[in-house]
Write an enzyme that holds these catalytic residues in place. Structure first.
Site, PDB file in Angstrom:
ATOM      1  N   CYS A  78     -29.755  26.321 -26.787  1.00 15.89           N
ATOM      2  CA  CYS A  78     -28.829  27.453 -26.707  1.00 15.89           C
ATOM      3  C   CYS A  78     -28.571  28.039 -28.105  1.00 15.89           C
ATOM      4  CB  CYS A  78     -27.551  27.064 -25.990  1.00 15.89           C
ATOM      5  SG  CYS A  78     -26.579  28.500 -25.443  1.00 15.89           S
TER       6      CYS A  78
ATOM      7  N   HIS B 199     -29.638  24.822 -20.932  1.00 15.30           N
ATOM      8  CA  HIS B 199     -28.938  23.599 -21.337  1.00 15.30           C
ATOM      9  C   HIS B 199     -29.441  22.393 -20.538  1.00 15.30           C
ATOM     10  CE1 HIS B 199     -25.695  24.754 -24.135  1.00 15.30           C
ATOM     11  NE2 HIS B 199     -25.659  25.910 -23.491  1.00 15.30           N
TER      12      HIS B 199
ATOM     13  N   GLU C 128     -29.235  19.411 -21.157  1.00 16.47           N
ATOM     14  CA  GLU C 128     -28.349  18.259 -21.357  1.00 16.47           C
ATOM     15  C   GLU C 128     -27.081  18.321 -20.510  1.00 16.47           C
ATOM     16  OE1 GLU C 128     -26.130  21.198 -23.902  1.00 16.47           O
ATOM     17  OE2 GLU C 128     -28.090  20.981 -22.936  1.00 16.47           O
TER      18      GLU C 128
END
Length: 245
Positions: free
Chosen positions: A94, A194, A196
């Site tokens: 990001c 994202h 994660e």
């Protein structure tokens, strides 16, 4: 967070705020010791000589050029550029993806007209992604996780975007709203999405923005989480393998 050992390489993680953590990656980055630099607290961003075997730059609320608000950003961009020059593995997520582009000759637009990209989005791989040392594993995991090798579902939460890739970069993935979802430049990979983020973490971000669609977006994230996990874990494990190598 660091517990360096003699036989495990160190991966330096640059974190820009307490609300944008490693998330699921903390348990998926196998075989490396994590050195998390909490840059917003005043912790110094290391030089490339101090960074260890790899660099991971997380997301954040600021723009890639917001040096007045986040005075550690120039050092972060310098670290990423130096890592590319010295062939040290880098993953930017990001804001990290945007910082990588800004550090190496690309261009990031702040608050472009399409507006924010929020929730779980469809990311489509370009042909080049299958051969990428990190995203190749994600392409394969997407096929195994209920999607196809062509497109996957991943969490997203951003309003700025890379609009020009750095010279020499390879474009790896796109989405409907913003085309440059992933690129590689030498030893560095940037992803706008994202991998994660859990539904809970994504939900925390969604509920801090304007709009009344957070609950619906979180529900959609939970519904697709099996697929999201398969791809995100593949990204983390493949990047850790590159760092170990």
């Amino acid at each position: 967070m660091s517990s360096a050992t003699d036989d495990r390489p160190t991966l330096t993680v640059i974190q820009h705020g307490p609300d944008v953590p490693l998330g699921r990656f903390e348990n998926w980055l196998d075989g490396v010791d994590l050195r998390v630099v909490e840059a917003w607290t005043g912790a110094a961003v290391p030089s490339i000589e101090e960074a260890g075997a790899g660099v991971l730059v997380l997301g954040g609320r600021m723009s890639a050029y917001d040096d007045a608000v986040a005075p550690w950003l120039p050092a972060t961009r310098r670290l990423m550029a130096d890592a590319v020059e010295r062939d040290v593995p880098v993953l930017g997520i990001c804001l990290g993806h945007q910082l990588l582009a800004a550090a190496t000759g690309g261009l990031v637009e702040v608050a472009p007209p399409p507006g924010e990209e929020a929730g779980v989005i469809r990311v489509t791989w370009r042909d080049e992604a299958a051969a990428d040392p990190v995203l190749g594993a994600a392409v394969r995991a997407g096929a195994e996780g209920g999607g196809t090798a062509v497109a996957v579902l991943q969490p997203s939460m951003h309003a700025d975007a890379v609009v020009t890739l750095p010279p020499g970069a390879t474009w790896l993935a796109y989405a409907e709203t913003y085309p440059f979802q992933a690129f590689r430049l030498g030893s560095a990979l940037g992803v706008q999405f994202h991998p994660e983020a859990s539904p809970d973490l994504l939900g925390a971000w969604l509920r801090e923005r304007d709009g009344d669609d957070a609950d619906a977006l979180v529900a959609a994230a939970r519904a697709s989480d099996g697929h999201v996990v398969a791809v995100g874990r593949a990204v983390a494990q493949a990047f850790a393998a590159v760092v170990r190598a």
